[in-house]
Design an enzyme around this catalytic site. Structure first.
Site, PDB file in Angstrom:
ATOM      1  N   ASP A   1      46.935  14.487 -33.130  1.00  0.00           N
ATOM      2  CA  ASP A   1      47.639  13.886 -32.020  1.00  0.00           C
ATOM      3  C   ASP A   1      47.389  14.778 -30.809  1.00  0.00           C
ATOM      4  OD1 ASP A   1      49.566  12.336 -30.668  1.00  0.00           O
ATOM      5  OD2 ASP A   1      51.045  13.889 -31.036  1.00  0.00           O
ATOM      6  N   LYS A   2      47.619  14.262 -29.598  1.00  0.00           N
ATOM      7  CA  LYS A   2      47.400  15.143 -28.446  1.00  0.00           C
ATOM      8  C   LYS A   2      48.710  15.722 -27.924  1.00  0.00           C
ATOM      9  CE  LYS A   2      46.358  13.971 -23.984  1.00  0.00           C
ATOM     10  NZ  LYS A   2      47.186  14.814 -23.189  1.00  0.00           N
ATOM     11  N   THR A   3      49.555  14.834 -27.408  1.00  0.00           N
ATOM     12  CA  THR A   3      50.747  15.331 -26.738  1.00  0.00           C
ATOM     13  C   THR A   3      51.658  16.044 -27.742  1.00  0.00           C
ATOM     14  OG1 THR A   3      50.573  13.379 -25.418  1.00  0.00           O
ATOM     15  CG2 THR A   3      52.568  14.669 -25.172  1.00  0.00           C
TER      16      THR A   3
ATOM     17  N   ARG B   1      48.974  14.131 -16.194  1.00  0.00           N
ATOM     18  CA  ARG B   1      49.561  12.836 -16.448  1.00  0.00           C
ATOM     19  C   ARG B   1      50.086  12.329 -15.120  1.00  0.00           C
ATOM     20  NH1 ARG B   1      54.385  12.723 -20.614  1.00  0.00           N
ATOM     21  NH2 ARG B   1      53.224  14.127 -21.938  1.00  0.00           N
TER      22      ARG B   1
ATOM     23  N   GLY C   1      47.639   8.513 -27.156  1.00  0.00           N
ATOM     24  CA  GLY C   1      48.102   7.316 -26.474  1.00  0.00           C
ATOM     25  C   GLY C   1      47.695   7.310 -25.011  1.00  0.00           C
TER      26      GLY C   1
ATOM     27  N   ARG D   1      44.461   5.575 -26.181  1.00  0.00           N
ATOM     28  CA  ARG D   1      45.346   4.406 -26.192  1.00  0.00           C
ATOM     29  C   ARG D   1      45.536   3.870 -27.604  1.00  0.00           C
ATOM     30  NH1 ARG D   1      47.574   4.554 -21.594  1.00  0.00           N
ATOM     31  NH2 ARG D   1      46.371   4.221 -19.709  1.00  0.00           N
TER      32      ARG D   1
ATOM     33  N   LYS E   1      46.809   4.580 -35.773  1.00  0.00           N
ATOM     34  CA  LYS E   1      46.609   5.919 -36.326  1.00  0.00           C
ATOM     35  C   LYS E   1      46.707   5.879 -37.843  1.00  0.00           C
ATOM     36  CE  LYS E   1      48.524   8.705 -32.532  1.00  0.00           C
ATOM     37  NZ  LYS E   1      49.540   9.686 -32.152  1.00  0.00           N
TER      38      LYS E   1
ATOM     39  N   ASP F   1      53.420   9.762 -35.243  1.00  0.00           N
ATOM     40  CA  ASP F   1      52.404  10.349 -36.108  1.00  0.00           C
ATOM     41  C   ASP F   1      52.810  10.313 -37.577  1.00  0.00           C
ATOM     42  OD1 ASP F   1      50.987  11.121 -33.803  1.00  0.00           O
ATOM     43  OD2 ASP F   1      52.351  12.812 -33.581  1.00  0.00           O
TER      44      ASP F   1
END
Lengths: 366, 1134
Positions: free
Chosen positions: B427-429, B606, B687, B834, B840, B864
């Site tokens: 995941d990123k954030t 962002r 996302g 996105r 996922k 997640d």
């Protein structure tokens, strides 16, 4: 500055939550990470080679110094003294193993004098005293002289179920099949003086084998002798009560079941007196055998063995030669590695190169 | 009696029964009946009954499940032993042992002393039992702690709220929950201290979402001031695990109307009440029936791949075992029959070998199975379990994995998989980034500003509106620490709230001189401070309507009135606002702002678009009526509100753009670079939009792109450069050289990444094939694009990165998921933008079935969870997004960086350690069995073990197990520093080089060699002077096996440290001391096996020591030689 004090305290608190920073808990104790390569292994091979070969030589020499004389008296060597042209084995077989006794005399010569302590063994070949059922067919509690019925392990020699119904004493297949040949040696016409004491483990005689109270009554009336026995246990060595019944050393030796199908058991020790002060002198001897024990049914062999001993035990060159062989192999390995080491030294050892990384980058998918 | 009305409902779980007649049930206070399809909660205050505790006890006896006492323990005092034993005998291993023990009791088969044979199984059962007991006690304690929490409950006799433990609550009680208290059970809201009749909930513990949730009182209770003194009955769903749905009907005894209630009226157990002073509610589901507890019960078990290898090799061992047994049995029969009818004269044959040949054969085969049972090292599964738990314990104590918390572990069966991770789905954030927002810049009217000093001095209405929007268009609230200082110019309240973006923007507005200083449900006071910091002007805004953020609209807005003007302020994602801008906006401004948006995204910021509009009174009145209808709608409440919101959020005037940076976590670039060098492929699933994702990927050194030189290399990028995360490639390279990597790794990292964009490939495809965009041919387009990309990748020499966005992904997942994953799996890295939570999860599920290597998923948020659960190895990052991911993950770490140590160091160690343990166990057991087998050749294949039963049983399970377990905990095939410096060494475990198919056979051959040496050297050394007895010979063999096996461990481990040496010495001492004591004490322990003084006598022989020295060195010589040759020529670790 109260603010700072607080943060320091926080810091302290945080620290306390961490695992204690001791050498033990953080695994920082000394460790050795040897990478065994040809280089580091070279001295190892050299040392093994250099120690094994001398050890081997010493062992071989020690073994060679032990004198041994084996006499196989199973069949043709042992002709019956009563019936002409019959071996004792045949005599027993003809009598269908019903307790026939046969005597034979075997003449032999010792080329060398056997100096020092001399031991007399009987040997049996192809005799599986280590067979599973056989090995268990005994009752150690009974042999300790304890009261009580014979253990079920003694089956089928637990009790005389066809006759009196009494327990056998001693019970079990091992006891029942006790070796009962009598072997005696003549030097010329003089009896070689031997002793039947001190042939069993002293601890066995002292602790593991005990006669019950009121032994004569126990062996003669409350229990039966094993079916194959000619005499009851109390008649094994009547003149010597210390060596009678369960404590008879011949019996104790037999009860320590042999580990291998070819085995020997200590029969007598030379009593070193007068003529035999220094051991057995060389010369002509006669072995007088009272042949009771049948072995031909399972192709077994019987031996009489005269042997001296050494700090390594009896004669056995095998271990010495093994040491020498492995020592030589290690020396050869050493030489080969040494040569290879010299030639490889020019090239860098193969490292994990970029090429292999790139090969692995495309991890195969299935 | 009641006239029953059946109301069919759309809800999947239950049919509701509406009981019109409440008289009967309302006679009982707090009674509820849980029949099959009817779940009722009745409440009646008037019936006067026993005092609370007494009633509760009675109630608990009657309806045990309905008290609020939770019980997660598996056993109680009485059931522990039977239940635990029952569970333990579900294991194949234990059944195997039990069957063998049973067989041993059959007199014909009996191979071991009967009592001794029980020892291993008993030990295993006891150890596992104790482990289960300890775990259960832990659960019991935590249950007790939870059950003993206090809350307030309405007491009918005293008519007040009294303190009460959670466990004493039951369905139908009315409880009062105060601010910041946790909700004790699933309750229906009855009243609230706030005058809006709402309350705010923090649901992080349940769904991991950190924004507050608003819950409202059911309409029927709005006008009842003291609901605890009314009579009513609630009919609702049976208890279920669906935390998002609830339906119920409320009936009052005073009238016959039926009032609905739904999920908006329910507070779930575990939520925390915020802001609102207190609320009252009636318990609907209690204890184990609450939705949270029901939904948390699903746990899936994961198995590591090494277990597959074990099973394969166990099968091989079984085949060898069966072969040995049948061979032995056959030879035994043949030998005993070879004597013919003379067997009767043979002293050592006690049974007739000609009777019942088949029976004889099988009993002797079964006897061999008992004798050779350790050939199949079933106990390995037990020792593996123990070793893994201890391994995890050691990992937990690693200081390098510890930041605020140490790593926590929920799955103990997959340690080795950490060494075999081929793919990381990240995941990123919050995972790569800190999820800690920093305000970077604004773009107002086409000009970028990064701090207040840059603002123009003169009053600009656009700036004014922009900052006002930032200040008030949010859901933040504030905590006044020193309210009396509010009049002061520099008064700065502390903003609180659950939306991090809102907070940071609100604070930014405040720094720019537009400061929200008070906020109530109706009004907001904003203080405007002029540029000289000398004057202030407080303006009060009356809140007319707040249209909250939701993930489908992706924007929020607020309608306020000030100075008789009505304004709507809105902020949200660019895509969600741009279409709604009014035509009166300056097109250039729009373009510039969009360009700024792109710039911000490239820097990894962002951005949110801010806009406003003025609304006339009439328009507002008209709209507000529609809105209120929508708000009161019972069905499709949210959609109706969204519809209404869309109608007012039009004709917007663009104000500007904000840029907020979510900084990368410390060490992420290095971690990712290292993982890449290790050959692990990283998939970034985010996302965010493509540009943001790419810039993050670049900064995180996931990709190495040709960098566009920014013309406006202004303060913005310089600030980002000074921060730990670097965003330019030059910087990237210098960082790489600064990292302590081996040369190959550095060269590898400097390679430029070849980017493939799925979208552009798709477009090119379309141009080439000249087809029209039609949904019907999506399938063909997708598969052809994938084929195209595949070709592209195969010819490409550089590392490849594939970029896909969510829209394309949904098509791919619909038509060609496997092909796509297969192609994407060849790329160095994949960036998916996105992506939704479902996508996922699906991706991971498909990837699991396609990839040969193990997949690790790492994430921090509730979105997640699916991915974490489905992956082979789920890692949760403890972040700001609640605990749900942590609860779902197999491991929970503080930072992404932890993966480095976890995979490259501990994973690799665990894999090599465990594989060594497994191979050693196979080898060592095989050696043992073969020694016993060789002896059968010399005892007429009769099944004499020759070893004493005690050794036979304890040898593999006690005497020799310790050093290898120590090695399995402490061995390090490479040092931790080296593993991190030369990450490419991870390939060694990634490709399973320490446990390959032939490893088993190599070890079996070694076992054959060792057992041959041990047995035959002993045999021939003693054969000639063979007055040796069975027990002495058995001891010889045991001693040789002991020393050989112990020394074998020292040669096999790559690191010799105190633990291995210590445990080796300890094992040896245990063996010697045990033997000496046993041989001294045991005169007649069993009827036939009494090794009295055997060892003492053996030790006194010179031959014994020479034999053992020879065996020790000769048995280990081949392994030593092979190891040094292997190390010299081609060990990948050198």
């Amino acid at each position: 500055m109260p603010g700072q004090g607080e943060t320091e305290e926080d810091h302290e608190q945080q620290k306390s939550k961490k695992p204690a920073d001791t050498a033990f808990k953080q695994q920082r104790l000394p460790a050795w990470q040897p990478i065994i390569t040809a280089n580091t292994a070279l001295p190892v091979f050299l040392i093994i080679g250099l120690t094994f070969i001398p050890i081997g030589i010493v062992l071989v020499i020690t073994s060679e110094r032990v004198l041994e004389h084996d006499i196989d008296y199973t069949d043709t060597n042992c002709m019956s003294t009563t019936a002409a042209n019959t071996t004792c084995a045949q005599a027993l077989e003809n009598a269908n193993y019903t307790g026939q006794t046969c005597t034979c005399r075997i003449n032999f010569a010792l080329d060398k004098s056997f100096d020092g302590d001399v031991y007399f063994y009987y040997g049996l070949i192809n005799y599986y005293q280590n067979h599973r059922r056989y090995v268990r067919s005994r009752d150690d509690n009974q042999l300790l002289g304890k009261e009580g019925a014979a253990a079920s392990e003694c089956q089928p020699f637990q009790k005389n179920s066809t006759g009196s119904g009494k327990d056998y004493a001693p019970c079990g297949a091992i006891a029942n099949s006790k070796f009962n040949d009598t072997l005696s040696l003549l030097y010329g016409s003089e009896n070689v003086s031997v002793t039947n004491l001190g042939i069993a483990w002293s601890t066995d005689k002292a602790v593991k084998f005990k006669n019950p109270d009121n032994a004569s009554n126990y062996f003669s009336s409350t229990h039966d002798k094993p079916p194959n026995w000619k005499l009851s246990a109390w008649e094994l060595d009547e003149p010597n009560p210390e060596n009678n019944g369960y404590q008879n050393e011949d019996f104790i030796v037999w009860m320590r079941t042999a580990a291998m199908p070819t085995f020997r058991k200590l029969y007598r020790k030379l009593l070193r007196n007068s003529t035999f002060q220094n051991g057995l002198p060389k010369g002509d001897y006669t072995l007088v055998v009272t042949y009771n024990y049948p072995v031909t049914s399972f192709a077994g062999r019987k031996q009489f063995i005269i042997s001296t001993t050494s700090w390594m035990g009896g004669k056995n060159p095998f271990l010495g030669w093994s040491y020498i062989a492995v020592g030589i192999v290690c020396m050869i390995t050493f030489v080969v590695f040494f040569i290879l080491h010299k030639t490889w030294k020019i090239n860098n050892p193969f490292t994990y190169q970029m090429a292999s990384i790139q090969n692995n980058q495309r991890i195969t998918t299935t | 009696m009641g006239n029953f009305v059946f109301a069919p409902l759309l809800h999947r779980r239950s049919k509701l029964i509406i009981n019109g007649n409440t008289d009967e049930t309302s006679m009982n206070s707090q009674s509820s009946t849980a029949e099959y399809k009817d779940y009722r909660v009745s409440y009646d205050v008037t019936s006067n009954i026993e005092s609370y505790p007494w009633y509760d006890i009675k109630n608990r006896k009657k309806h045990k499940s309905q008290t609020n006492c939770i019980r997660t323990t598996r056993y109680n005092i009485l059931t522990f032993i039977p239940k635990n034993l029952f569970e333990q005998f579900h294991r194949v291993a234990n059944i195997y042992f039990a069957v063998l023990i049973g067989l041993n009791w059959v007199p014909m088969i009996n191979a071991l002393a009967k009592t001794v044979a029980f020892i291993p199984l008993t030990v295993i059962l006891v150890i596992t039992g104790v482990k289960d007991l300890v775990e259960d006690l832990k659960r019991w304690r935590s249950d007790a702690k939870i059950n003993k929490q206090l809350t307030e409950v309405y007491d009918k006799t005293s008519r007040t709220f009294v303190q009460c433990k959670w466990q004493d609550l039951s369905v139908g009680s009315i409880v009062r929950i105060r601010a910041d208290q946790t909700v004790p059970a699933d309750i229906l809201l009855l009243s609230s201290a706030s005058y809006e009749s709402t309350c705010y909930l923090d649901t992080a513990a349940i769904d991991g979402e950190t924004n507050l949730k608003q819950k409202i009182i059911p309409s029927c209770f709005l006008n009842i001031s003291k609901p605890e003194e009314t009579k009513f009955e609630l009919h609702c769903d049976q208890p279920n695990e669906d935390i998002y749905h609830f339906h119920g009907r409320i009936t009052f005894s005073s009238d016959t109307n039926i009032y609905p209630c739904d999920n908006n009226n329910i507070l779930l157990r575990g939520c925390v009440l915020r802001i609102t002073d207190y609320v009252d509610g009636i318990i609907v589901y209690a204890g184990n029936q609450t939705k949270v507890i029901r939904s948390s019960k699903k746990t899936s078990s994961k198995h590591s791949r090494i277990e597959k290898y074990i099973n394969r090799d166990v099968l091989c061992s079984s085949v060898i075992l069966i072969f040995l047994c049948l061979l032995g049995a056959g030879l035994s029969l043949r030998l005993e029959r070879s004597f013919g009818n003379k067997w009767i004269y043979i002293p050592f044959i006690l049974d007739n070998p000609f009777q019942n040949a088949a029976g004889h054969f099988f009993t002797s085969a079964l006897r061999f199975v008992i004798l050779f049972q350790v050939m199949v090292p079933i106990a390995l599964y037990v020792s593996l379990d123990i070793v893994r738990v201890l391994q995890m314990y050691r990992i937990g104590r690693d200081k390098n994995l510890k930041y605020d918390h140490s790593i926590s572990c929920h799955t103990f069966t997959i340690n080795e998989d950490l060494g075999q991770i081929g793919y990381i789905f990240s995941d990123k954030t919050g995972t790569l980034t800190q999820n800690e927002l920093i305000f970077r810049a604004v773009s107002i009217g086409g000009v970028k500003y990064s701090n207040r000093s840059e603002l123009p001095n003169e009053h600009d209405p656009l700036i004014h509106q922009f900052l006002t929007a930032l200040a008030i268009c949010n859901t933040s609230f504030m905590v006044h620490e020193q309210r009396e200082l509010m009049y002061r110019l520099d008064y700065q309240p502390k903003y609180e709230g659950d939306n991090a973006d809102d907070l940071v923007l609100c604070q930014a507005a405040s720094d720019f001189g537009v400061r929200m200083i008070s906020r109530s449900a109706k009004t907001i006071v904003v203080r405007y401070i002029d540029s000289t910091d000398t004057q202030k002007e407080d303006i009060e805004y009356e809140i007319l309507c707040l249209l909250p953020f939701d993930s489908s609209r992706r924007r929020m807005s607020i309608i306020v009135r000030t100075n008789n003007k009505i304004y709507l302020y809105i902020k949200g994602a660019e895509t969600s606002i741009l279409p709604n801008l009014s035509d009166s906006n300056d097109q250039d401004l729009k373009t510039i702002t969009e360009q700024h948006g792109m710039d911000f995204a490239e820097q990894g910021y962002r951005s949110l678009l801010v806009a406003y509009r003025e609304i006339s009174f009439e328009d507002f009145e008209n709209w507000f009526e529609q809105y209120q209808n929508a708000a009161n709608a019972l069905d499709n409440h949210e959609e109706a509100i969204a519809d209404a919101a869309n109608r007012i959020e039009t004709n917007l005037i663009l104000a500007g753009l904000t840029a907020v940076e979510d900084k990368l976590q410390d060490g992420v670039p290095k971690a990712i670079a290292t993982l890449r060098c290790a050959g692990i492929k990283i998939w970034l699933l985010t996302g965010d939009k493509q540009a943001t994702a790419l810039s993050t990927a670049q900064a995180a050194s996931l990709i190495n792109m040709a960098q566009k030189v920014h013309s406006d290399n202004d303060s913005l990028s310089s600030t980002s450069l000074s921060s730990s995360s670097s965003s330019s490639s030059q910087n990237n390279e210098s960082v790489i050289t600064a990292w302590d990597f081996s040369e190959t790794a550095q060269a590898h990292l400097k390679q430029r990444t070849h980017m493939i964009y799925y979208k552009s490939q798709l477009n090119e495809m379309d141009q080439q094939s000249d087809t029209q965009h039609q949904a019907t041919i999506d399938e063909i387009r997708t598969s052809e694009t994938i084929a195209r990309i595949s070709q592209d990748i195969t010819v490409q020499q550089l590392p490849v990165c594939l970029v896909v966005t969510g829209d394309d992904l949904s098509l791919i997942l619909r038509y060609r998921p496997k092909e796509f994953i297969r192609v994407a799996g060849q790329c160095q890295s994949v960036i998916l933008c996105r992506v939704s939570a479902t996508q996922k999860r699906e991706l991971v599920t498909i990837a699991k079935s396609v990839f040969e290597h193990r997949i690790l998923a790492i994430g921090d948020g509730a979105n997640d969870v699916g991915m974490i659960r489905r992956s082979h190895c789920g890692v949760a990052v403890r972040g700001r997004e609640g605990s749900q991911a942590v609860a779902a993950g197999d491991f929970a770490v503080d930072r992404f960086e932890c993966l480095l140590n976890l995979l490259l160091v501990h994973g690799a160690w665990c894999f090599t350690r465990t594989s060594e343990l497994i191979l050693y166990t196979f080898m060592h057991n095989c050696q043992f069995v073969l020694v016993i087998f060789y002896y059968q050749l010399f005892n007429a294949y009769s099944g004499t073990a020759c070893l004493h039963s005690v050794y036979l049983v304890l040898y593999t399970s006690l005497f020799t197990v310790l050093p290898q377990c120590a090695a399995a905990l402490f061995d390090e095939h490479i040092s931790a520093e080296r593993a991190l410096r030369e990450p490419e060494l991870y390939q060694y475990t990634l490709n399973g080089k320490s446990y390959r198919k032939h490893s088993y056979w190599i070890n079996i051959f070694d076992a054959i060699w060792q057992s041959t040496i041990i047995f035959f050297i002993n045999y021939y050394s003693y054969q000639h002077q063979s007055n040796i007895d069975v027990l002495s010979f058995g001891f010889l063999l045991t001693f040789s096996m002991m020393t050989t096996s112990l020394l074998h461990v020292l040669i096999q481990t790559s690191r010799i440290d105190w633990s291995v040496v210590g445990s080796t010495i300890l094992s040896f001492l245990v063996f010697i001391i045990f033997t000496l004591i046993y041989d001294d004490v045991c005169v007649a322990c069993s009827p036939y096996e009494n090794p009295y003084k055997v060892s003492y006598r053996t030790f006194r022989q010179g031959r014994f020591w020479f034999v053992n020295l020879f065996i020790l060195i000769t048995a280990l010589l081949p392994r030593f030689t092979v190891k040094c040759v292997y190390n010299t020529i081609r060990n990948p670790l050198n």
